[in-house]
Design an enzyme around this catalytic site. Structure first.
Site, PDB file in Angstrom:
ATOM      1  N   THR A  76      41.937  61.200  23.830  1.00 39.98           N
ATOM      2  CA  THR A  76      43.050  61.461  22.927  1.00 39.98           C
ATOM      3  C   THR A  76      43.724  60.174  22.481  1.00 39.98           C
ATOM      4  OG1 THR A  76      44.356  61.827  24.885  1.00 39.98           O
ATOM      5  CG2 THR A  76      43.560  63.755  23.761  1.00 39.98           C
ATOM      6  N   THR A  77      43.658  59.149  23.314  1.00 42.01           N
ATOM      7  CA  THR A  77      44.246  57.871  22.916  1.00 42.01           C
ATOM      8  C   THR A  77      43.335  57.186  21.906  1.00 42.01           C
ATOM      9  OG1 THR A  77      44.987  57.705  25.183  1.00 42.01           O
ATOM     10  CG2 THR A  77      45.293  55.787  23.812  1.00 42.01           C
ATOM     11  N   ASP A 111      48.076  59.618  29.154  1.00 44.49           N
ATOM     12  CA  ASP A 111      47.291  60.523  28.312  1.00 44.49           C
ATOM     13  C   ASP A 111      47.896  60.560  26.909  1.00 44.49           C
ATOM     14  OD1 ASP A 111      45.334  62.649  27.962  1.00 44.49           O
ATOM     15  OD2 ASP A 111      47.088  63.918  27.731  1.00 44.49           O
ATOM     16  N   ASP A 147      41.537  66.401  32.200  1.00 40.56           N
ATOM     17  CA  ASP A 147      40.632  65.599  31.385  1.00 40.56           C
ATOM     18  C   ASP A 147      39.236  65.591  31.998  1.00 40.56           C
ATOM     19  OD1 ASP A 147      42.719  65.090  29.798  1.00 40.56           O
ATOM     20  OD2 ASP A 147      42.668  62.913  29.951  1.00 40.56           O
TER      21      ASP A 147
END
Lengths: 535, 558
Positions: A102-103, A69, A400
């Site tokens: 988020t990446t 994550d 997530d």
């Protein structure tokens, strides 16, 4: 750093401690900032996508985190560089707002900066680059809107939601049972969602983990799981149709908050005091009994005397239950939290169909399940796994997935994943670029190039030929005018993302583009860095 | 022989640093020029930002002149004056802080050759004063009044002013969006002087487009006890009770002690305590309020009691938030729950608890008195939001100023060019040295359009020549022309809605001239050595100071 010199060549002392400060300005400042941000993005690049790798992070006190994550990786890395910190915050705000992607957002920002660097070298003014990026991001966001699809779902038909959550989970370590986990996440969100207001309070979903068992044993409990056991080993382990008294007062004689002193000067007085104390215990238990409670859950503890008495009167009890859990129990069972024994009434009792104590494996650990509750507005996801790191990572993955499900409830538009959305945007932006006069055109085209880097990274991480794959998909999209061709990361044999059921939320994707552009603008706009020299 | 020797007269304490005369004046001017150079690049829509670390490790990214000057931590006595004028511009009009520093720096720069040539500074000062007086008169004459327009028209005019301010900031890309937000919020609070009635809440996450304006009050969910989630989270037209008392079970008096001689009385003491708190809670409920807010804590008992009766409560609400709720809903903050009458209860159309980013927010909207507004700012990073807040603050100040004074001038360097032309023309009518000085003052004013061009990467000389030509047209039609930041040419700023309130310019010219005159009138600096005791605490601060005197003390603060 010295700003000015007098006629003898001595520096003016203009700033406090100016000898110790260093200053970087102009194009050098921008370049050094960009390279710092790019370094951060490079770290995350390999974590993107279903075949992305995990990172192992060791904290100063030796705790180990293994995760995929983006937000967690950056958080744990403890970045010191200021521009690096901006990237960390970037991914954190994607996490706060959307919870997923988020990446991707960091990779995108890194790619934009890489493009910006090239334009800077050509002598284009940084603000104009930033403005061009901003225009391009607007085009891209509008384009996304036009290629998005509405997903119809209802309380009974949750399949579309499950599919989208599966896409999120497929990049995580838990992807071998992504189907089960996605279902659990969606069901949990549906249970607590307020569909009319399109509001989901994730606080009502409790995520609990315990080492042992296997990942497949992870389950959704329509009720609450408490890591506690009955106060007395001889109390019944299972209660059917429990009436629960939820108390925030201890089973002990009440103490006035004001300082007090009881003067005891005779034996009789001592006797009465003792009798009174006993009477208190007796009254309390009796009170609970009177209103019909068959289980007592107490925020505080009680001593052995009370415990014995409860056992004796056949009233099972649980002690030391935390405030948050107590609240969730109250919500789930429809009971009220009672602060005082005098206030107990039958209406305030919570109702649960089944309360049972379950022990795990060979350990003595026991947990208390409160199930079949009157109101299932609070649920628990109970994660099992081989080791602590696995459970922690599963928790993050579930988080997530929960966020994705929540976003879909807020806005049920989706776009296709697997880099297809980015490729489609890249084509649209590229086409629109020619319409803009001025230097911005270059920046817009650079934005389109930057968009390509996400599918590139996907292909790279999946062991495909990045350029080949990308150009194949691009030509396919241009030829058929469909936006659902993406990178076939799992080697299924088709790159039609509809068939592969790879979906992402529209708002998540839009947010990624906007956030990345915003932070890139901020970085580009800095032309002067003044810092204490030890940095 | 010894009688021949003149004893040295010791006038000042040992270690005192003095420098005087022309050299001192010139070096002061140089120092100010260096400081002006720092903020130079932040001017205008293509201005850049500065990233400043302080020694505590805080980082600020800003475009705001006053903020940068403050963070630079300037110690040079003459240069400090520039910091002060930036600050005063900030507190007086809120915007134009970079402009004022730049102008002052330029005035001094123009004065330098004259000083070096031996002109008496007082001559310069007198001419500068005259010039600034003339310039301000001219601005007043050129200013366009927006008074007497209808509300809708006024709104769009004010939005133009706000947009001009915002265009140089980080949030410039969304300037229309924020400008209308700022105007709405300023109009909401009316002519009231209480700036704190506009609340700005910062929530990281989301994009800046997700920022929104609440016509009322919004604040973050406060710390809550068990039972809070069971309270209803949405009301329509609720009555709101505002308190400044603790609703907790606690000892009434700190130093009281109860002595019991009869154990049987024990229960009565316990009951008495409970009755006090129950009585308070009961009165709250009886008042008919559906929402109870308190500045002090509302304990778990209170939370559960209210939850039981379908009332929403929040304890530990920040003082200013509570004040804002009071102003918005028309309620009054009570310090006792006795005698709560209907008049002290506030109300609003809708109360709701909403998810904003990662936080839950309590939002009161549709308030009757409408004298408050809250802007909830969103953005990708903390520093981003911080800078957005500063920018909005500037815009709010500008709009308020424009509302009060209702005169605007054309921005983009147009007004500066016009005054410059006017002064140049005027100077020709003066005989004597003053002609030269006023002429150079006029030249200094051109720094604004020049810097705008430089920052945008345009050829400043070329643009300025075009502008001078336009402004020199005898018909006066070119008076509104300024730099066109998009094409690198010139354009009618007024027609392109690049507007600034006249008061910003007036104040900037005034302050800059004052500062320049002040620095010009100094011809001697006497710096006392630090006293021994002060040296100890500021050892690191004194490092390198005093020109070689205190150098080499290898102490570091961190």
């Amino acid at each position: 750093m010295a700003l000015a010199f007098d006629e003898y060549g001595r520096p003016f002392i203009i700033l406090r401690e100016q000898d110790q400060k260093s200053r970087l300005r102009g194009i050098d400042a921008q370049k050094s900032n960009i390279s710092a941000a790019k370094a951060v993005a490079r770290i995350l690049r390999t974590s993107l996508g279903p075949k992305g790798m995990d990172k192992m992070l060791q904290s100063p006190d030796g705790e180990i985190t293994i995760t995929n994550d983006g937000a967690t990786i950056l958080e744990q890395m403890d970045v010191d560089n200021q521009i690096g910190k901006l990237m960390v915050e970037l991914s954190r705000s994607q996490d706060y707002e959307i919870g997923d992607g988020t990446t991707g957002v960091v990779v995108m920002a890194g790619a934009l900066l890489e493009q910006a660097e090239r334009l800077l070298e050509r002598g284009i003014h940084p603000i104009r680059i930033a403005e061009g990026f901003e225009m391009a991001s607007k085009i891209a966001v509008e384009h996304l809107e036009s290629v998005s699809n509405k997903f119809e779902f209802s309380a009974s038909n949750i399949e579309p939601l499950v599919q989208t959550c599966m896409t999120t989970l497929s990049s995580k370590i838990v992807n071998r049972c992504k189907r089960d986990l996605a279902e659990i996440a969606v069901k949990a969100v549906m249970a607590v969602a307020d569909l009319d207001r399109k509001d989901v309070n994730l606080d009502l979903i409790k995520v609990e983990g315990k080492v042992g068992g296997k990942l497949e044993d992870t389950e959704l409990i329509y009720g609450i799981l408490v890591d506690k056991d009955m106060s007395h080993p001889q109390m019944p382990k299972q209660i059917v149709d429990a009436n629960i008294a939820i108390l925030t007062c201890p089973f002990e004689p009440p103490k006035p908050k004001t300082k007090h002193k009881v003067d005891i000067d005779t034996v009789e007085k001592f006797q009465t005091l003792r009798q009174q104390e006993q009477k208190y215990f007796d009254d309390m238990v009796q009170k609970c009994k009177d209103v019909g409670a068959t289980l007592v859950i107490c925020q505080w503890g009680f001593d052995d005397e009370a415990n014995h008495l409860l056992m004796h009167r056949n009233l099972p009890a649980v002690r030391w239950v935390g405030g948050v859990e107590l609240e969730l129990i109250a919500i789930a069972t429809g009971g009220r939290i009672v602060p005082r024994f005098q206030e107990l009434t039958p209406e305030k009792l919570g109702k649960a169909g089944l309360v049972r104590e379950k022990s795990f494996g060979t350990t003595k650990d026991r947990m208390l399940y409160i199930e079949h509750c009157a109101n299932s507005k609070a649920v628990t996801i109970f994660i099992r796994g081989g080791n602590k790191m696995m459970i922690e990572e599963t928790k993050r993955s579930i988080h997530d997935a929960l966020c994705v499900a929540r976003n879909l409830i807020r806005n049920n538009s989706i776009v296709y994943g697997g880099g297809s959305a980015e490729i489609s945007c890249s084509l649209a932006v590229e086409a629109a670029a020619d319409k803009y006069p001025g230097v911005e055109q270059y920046a817009i085209r650079a934005f389109a190039d930057a968009l390509d880097s996400v599918p590139m990274a996907l292909a790279e991480n999946s062991g495909l030929q990045p350029i080949e794959t990308l150009s194949a998909v691009k030509s396919q999209q241009t030829k058929d005018k469909y936006s659902w061709y993406g990178v076939d990361c799992n080697d299924v044999g088709t790159n039609d993302m509809r068939e592969q059921n790879v979906f992402e939320t529209l708002i998540g994707k839009q947010q990624q583009l906007l956030l990345a552009t915003q932070v890139v603008k901020m970085i580009l706009k800095i032309d002067d860095v003044i810092s204490p020299s030890e940095y | 022989m010894s009688t021949m020797m003149q004893p040295q007269i010791i006038l000042l304490k040992e270690g005192t640093d003095t420098s005087q005369g022309k050299a001192q004046l010139v070096s002061n001017i140089n120092a100010c020029g260096a400081v002006a150079d720092v903020v130079r690049t932040t001017l205008g829509p293509r201005g850049m930002d500065k990233l400043i670390h302080d020694d505590k490790g805080n980082t600020t990214i800003s475009n705001d002149g006053a903020t940068i000057m403050k963070l630079l931590d300037i110690v040079h006595p003459a240069a400090k004056i520039l910091v002060d004028i930036a600050k005063s511009q900030d507190s007086e009009v809120g915007d134009g802080t970079t402009t004022v520093v730049l102008l002052a720096g330029e005035f001094l720069k123009e004065a330098k050759p004259f000083i070096e040539d031996g002109v008496h500074p007082q001559n310069l000062i007198r001419s500068y004063r005259t010039a600034s007086y003339l310039a301000i008169e001219k601005i007043k004459e050129l200013a366009v009044s927006i008074e007497g327009k209808s509300l809708d028209e006024k709104r769009s005019l004010l939005a133009k002013c706000a947009a001009t301010t915002l265009s140089s900031k980080l949030i410039g890309g969304e300037k229309e969006f924020f400008a209308s937000m700022v105007v709405d919020s300023v109009l909401a609070i009316g002519n009231d002087d209480r700036l704190n009635m506009i609340g700005i809440k910062k929530v990281p996450g989301g994009t800046m487009r997700d920022s929104f304006l609440v016509n009322g009050v919004a604040f973050k969910k406060t710390f809550s006890y068990a039972g809070f989630e069971q309270q209803p989270k949405k009301f329509e037209n609720p009555e709101i009770l505002l308190l400044n008392i603790e609703l907790e079970l606690k000892s009434e008096k700190e130093n009281a002690e109860i002595r019991l001689s009869d154990p049987l009385q024990y229960q009565s003491i316990v009951d008495a305590e409970w009755n006090i708190i129950y009585d308070k809670l009961d009165k709250c409920v009886k008042s008919g309020a559906k929402i109870v807010l308190s500045r002090l804590a509302i304990g778990d008992l209170g939370t559960q009691y209210f939850a039981d009766r379908d009332i929403f409560c929040a304890g530990r609400v920040a003082e200013e938030d509570l004040q804002r709720v009071a102003a918005a809903t028309g309620g009054t903050v009570q310090t006792s729950v006795n005698n709560v009458i209907d008049e002290v209860l506030g109300t609003c159309e809708i109360f709701e608890e909403k998810q904003v980013g990662n936080e839950r927010f309590n939002i009161f909207s549709g308030c009757p008195s409408g004298q408050t507004a809250t802007i909830v700012l969103r953005g990708g990073a903390d520093q981003f939001i911080e800078e957005a807040e500063r920018s909005l603050h500037d815009a709010i100040m500008i709009v308020r100023r424009a509302m009060k004074n209702s005169t605007v001038v054309a921005g983009g360097g147009a007004i500066d060019m016009e005054i410059s032309r006017y002064l140049r023309q005027h100077s020709r009518t003066i005989a004597g040295k003053s002609q030269l000085f006023i002429n150079s003052y006029a030249k200094a004013l051109e720094v604004i359009p020049r810097q705008l061009c430089d920052n945008a990467g345009f050829d400043a000389t070329d643009v300025l020549n075009n502008l001078r030509q336009k402004h020199a047209l005898t018909s006066g039609e070119g008076a509104l022309y300024g730099v066109d930041i998009n094409t690198g040419g010139i354009a009618d700023s007024y027609a392109n809605f690049v507007w600034e309130p006249a008061v910003v310019k007036i104040n900037a010219i005034n302050a800059a001239t004052e500062a320049a005159c002040l620095i010009l009138s100094v011809d001697e600096t006497v710096k006392n050595p630090k006293s021994e005791s002060a040296q100890g605490e500021a050892a690191a601060g004194a490092m390198g100071r005093g020109r070689g005197g205190g150098r080499g003390r290898g102490m570091r603060r961190r």
